[in-house]
Design an enzyme around this catalytic site. Structure first.
Site, PDB file in Angstrom:
ATOM      1  N   THR A 138      -1.695  -7.137   3.085  1.00 14.49           N
ATOM      2  CA  THR A 138      -2.357  -6.769   2.106  1.00 14.49           C
ATOM      3  C   THR A 138      -0.891  -7.994   1.666  1.00 14.49           C
ATOM      4  O   THR A 138      -0.288  -8.126   2.028  1.00 14.49           O
ATOM      5  CB  THR A 138      -1.826  -5.433   1.175  1.00 14.49           C
ATOM      6  OG1 THR A 138      -0.387  -5.378   1.444  1.00 14.49           O
ATOM      7  CG2 THR A 138      -2.412  -3.982   2.007  1.00 14.49           C
TER       8      THR A 138
ATOM      9  N   CYS B 131       4.713  -4.402   5.580  1.00 10.67           N
ATOM     10  CA  CYS B 131       4.137  -3.562   4.570  1.00 10.67           C
ATOM     11  C   CYS B 131       4.977  -4.242   3.189  1.00 10.67           C
ATOM     12  O   CYS B 131       6.144  -4.446   3.240  1.00 10.67           O
ATOM     13  CB  CYS B 131       4.905  -2.699   4.488  1.00 10.67           C
ATOM     14  SG  CYS B 131       4.055  -1.164   3.472  1.00 10.67           S
TER      15      CYS B 131
ATOM     16  N   SER C 169      -4.480  -0.081   9.927  1.00 12.47           N
ATOM     17  CA  SER C 169      -3.367   0.921   9.921  1.00 12.47           C
ATOM     18  C   SER C 169      -3.363   0.797   8.238  1.00 12.47           C
ATOM     19  O   SER C 169      -3.906   0.555   7.584  1.00 12.47           O
ATOM     20  CB  SER C 169      -2.124  -0.059   9.676  1.00 12.47           C
ATOM     21  OG  SER C 169      -1.017   0.734   9.549  1.00 12.47           O
TER      22      SER C 169
ATOM     23  N   GLY D 280       3.475   2.879   0.660  1.00 11.00           N
ATOM     24  CA  GLY D 280       4.928   3.798   0.919  1.00 11.00           C
ATOM     25  C   GLY D 280       5.111   4.187   1.732  1.00 11.00           C
ATOM     26  O   GLY D 280       6.513   4.437   1.952  1.00 11.00           O
TER      27      GLY D 280
ATOM     28  N   SER E 213       0.641   3.425  10.256  1.00 13.61           N
ATOM     29  CA  SER E 213       2.716   3.167  10.149  1.00 13.61           C
ATOM     30  C   SER E 213       2.974   4.183  10.835  1.00 13.61           C
ATOM     31  O   SER E 213       3.148   4.763   9.296  1.00 13.61           O
ATOM     32  CB  SER E 213       2.902   2.224   9.416  1.00 13.61           C
ATOM     33  OG  SER E 213       2.287   0.795   9.770  1.00 13.61           O
TER      34      SER E 213
ATOM     35  N   GLY F 163      -8.448  -7.906   6.900  1.00  8.05           N
ATOM     36  CA  GLY F 163      -8.899  -8.375   5.482  1.00  8.05           C
ATOM     37  C   GLY F 163      -9.740  -8.635   5.178  1.00  8.05           C
ATOM     38  O   GLY F 163     -10.603  -9.251   5.458  1.00  8.05           O
TER      39      GLY F 163
END
Lengths: 315, 296
Positions: free
Chosen positions: A197, A133, A21, A72, A46, A253
């Site tokens: 992340t 997020c 994503s 963001g 997202s 990842g």
């Protein structure tokens, strides 16, 4: 040839490779470089309730074997997504794992409801609930840092999407990942996506100020792969020992090659997402799939037989 | 993110580096990349992977295309040795393989009828202007170049420009070549004497803003190619956004790799840029709101 099919809580995919994503927009951009229908699933950026501009720039900093971003959650909102992006994914035959986000549990639920009610919903093989997020002003809004807030989101989304495979995307930036995973699974998640992340930061030394417009950002890329392997290992291990109920894990990842993907699989992932590597090589999700297939063939393994295999061989 | 992907050819190729020569403070690279060269237009760019197969540098570097030779299948770039990634690239020897994606982005729009055109470049931002000048002149337009840089060795394209364009004006910050000052200092005179209706510019943001302002004062239209940091160049990373007024009057944070890099100067919200940052204008679509605004 290795059997690459994978069963993700009832969503049976022909292969385990996915985009990650936020690393492939909503399909059309990447489709110029690879057939998105050839992936096990295409994971969308997202989507939230309304349109979002995201943060100011700079939004990106290159770091050793990685990058920081503070996008963001820029996006067009759920209405534009279901009117435009999802029908396009359906039109090319892609299986969509739709990532949804919200600033509170009710927003997640509303996005889920509008997704469910959309015409192209048949292209959706599952929903990834982005509770992790890092690019939010208040880190307290990262639901995945606390079991109760994670559970609150999953409970409301589950009500809107009965029978739809739900994956909670978790942050590795927590003290006890298994506790968060347990809360999500108890609240209705069918599986887990790990990891989002890591929160990081870079300083612009010419101006002696934070480099990113958003000050802090999410660290991704091969630099975080050991963290992803550890997270998957811990949670899959908890399932093997009975602390958690068994559930599929989608690993993500720092996957850049078939070897990287196989490492996540051996730790316990039943599917693998390729994220930042796609910025480096737009064909990387398809390339990683080919490489993974070769590696499984060389080892005489089917995908299902390789999932979590390293746990059986721990000294 | 919807419906904005161009329906134009783009290729990812393992290009062979044919030559790598110094040009002033920069390097001039020639790549064998026919699939990129054939469809390319002035203003478009390429995204280059740097560092080799096992590199720690994951993000592509984007360079405007200096020129192409479709018959020879070559793509030419002008590269400044500015950081670890570009340092690797300019250190390559002929014969090396370079992973190139392109052509990317929007080209400079060409006028429907011959007209007066002024092409403005800052530093190696001038790279695509000679190619553009040739196309404009071939279509009958009057073309003048205005090339500026901090110092004489950072100018690019002056000699070639004198052969191609109707006139060339040069400025340097330190006066080491041409007029001492900025391109915006000489631009009004150039526009006035050439009766230009169309300006094309590439270079730093501050220069593009001043070119846009001067164009507006002379009732000319400025088309600017922006230099925004891009991680991917192909529209998937969302890092290269900037506020641009759309046809419906709304400001959106758009990807400069897909909707740009060439924009109409008067559509760019220049006031949002300051000191290396770009803020989201409060009236932009989906802009953050103060409280409870969705986690911005």
């Amino acid at each position: 040839m290795a059997d690459l099919s994978t069963d993700l809580a009832g969503a049976v995919l022909p292969n385990p490779l996915m985009t990650a994503s936020g690393c492939a927009a909503n399909g059309r951009e990447l489709h110029r470089f690879l057939d998105v229908a050839g992936l096990g699933a295409f994971v969308t950026k997202s989507v939230m309730r309304g349109p979002r501009s995201g943060r100011g720039t700079p939004r990106m900093a290159e770091t050793p074997s990685g990058m920081l971003n503070s996008i963001g959650l820029q996006g067009p909102g759920i209405d534009a997504f279901v009117e435009d992006d999802l029908p396009w994914l359906a039109s090319v035959g892609a299986r969509a794992l739709v990532s949804i986000a919200g600033s509170d549990a009710e927003e997640f639920a509303e996005v889920a409801r509008r997704l469910r009610d959309s015409e192209a919903f048949s292209a959706v093989v599952g929903v990834e609930v982005n509770i992790s997020c890092p690019n939010v002003a208040n880190r307290g809004l990262v639901f995945a840092c606390q079991p109760d807030s994670s559970a609150a989101v999953l409970t409301l989304v589950r009500e809107q999407l009965p029978g739809v495979p739900l994956f909670a995307k978790l942050s590795p930036d927590v003290t006890d990942l298994v506790l968060i995973a347990e809360a999500c699974l108890a609240a209705g998640a069918d599986g887990l996506t790990m990891v989002n992340t890591l929160l990081g930061m870079a300083i612009d030394l010419d101006r002696m100020r934070p480099h990113l417009g958003g000050v802090t950002g999410g660290l991704s890329g091969p630099a975080i792969r050991p963290v992803a392997v550890r997270a998957i290992w811990q949670v899959h291990g908890a399932m093997l020992t009975g602390r958690l109920r068994p559930a599929p894990i989608i690993g993500v990842g720092g996957v850049h090659s078939g070897r990287d993907a196989l490492e996540l699989v051996a730790a316990g992932a039943s599917a693998v997402q390729v994220g930042t590597a796609t910025f480096h090589d737009p064909t990387s999700p398809a390339r990683v799939l080919r490489e993974l297939e070769t590696l499984l063939d060389e080892r005489g393994l089917d995908l299902a037989g390789a999932v979590g295999l390293a746990h059986e061989r721990t000294a | 993110m919807s419906g904005e992907v161009p329906d134009t050819p783009v290729a990812q190729v393992a290009a062979r580096l044919l030559s790598n020569e110094p040009v002033g403070a920069y390097r001039h690279l020639v790549l064998d990349a026919a699939a990129v060269a054939a469809p390319a237009r002035p203003g478009q760019f390429v995204a280059v992977a740097v560092g080799g197969d096992d590199t720690a540098h994951l993000l592509r570097r984007c360079f405007s295309i200096h020129r192409v030779d479709p018959a020879a299948g070559t793509v030419e770039l002008v590269v400044a040795d500015a950081g670890a990634g570009t340092h690797w690239l300019v250190g390559l020897r002929p014969g090396a393989a370079v992973d190139v994606v392109g052509p990317l982005g929007t080209p400079f729009p060409l006028p429907d009828e011959p007209t007066g055109c002024v092409l403005v470049g800052g530093g190696y931002g001038s790279a695509p202007l000679g190619w553009l000048a040739e196309q404009l002149r071939a279509a009958g337009s009057h073309v003048e170049l205005v090339l500026g840089a901090a110092t004489a060795d950072r100018l690019f394209g002056v000699e070639a420009g004198r052969r191609t364009a109707d006139a060339v004006s040069v400025t340097t910050d330190d006066g080491s070549a041409g007029t001492k000052g900025w391109v915006s200092d000489v631009l009004p005179e150039v526009i006035g004497r050439s009766s230009a209706t169309t300006l094309y510019a590439c270079g730093p943001m501050a220069m593009l803003r001043s070119v846009t302002d001067v164009a507006a004062a002379h009732r000319a239209v400025a088309h600017v190619a922006v230099e925004e940091a891009m991680a991917c160049g192909i529209g998937i990373c969302m890092t290269c956004v900037m506020p641009v007024v759309q046809d419906d009057g709304q400001t959106k944070m758009v990807r400069s790799c897909l909707e740009g890099p060439v924009f109409r100067g008067d559509a760019v919200r220049w006031e949002a840029f300051a000191d290396g940052r770009c803020a989201v204008p409060a009236d932009a679509v989906g802009a953050p709101v103060a409280a409870g605004g969705g986690g911005h």
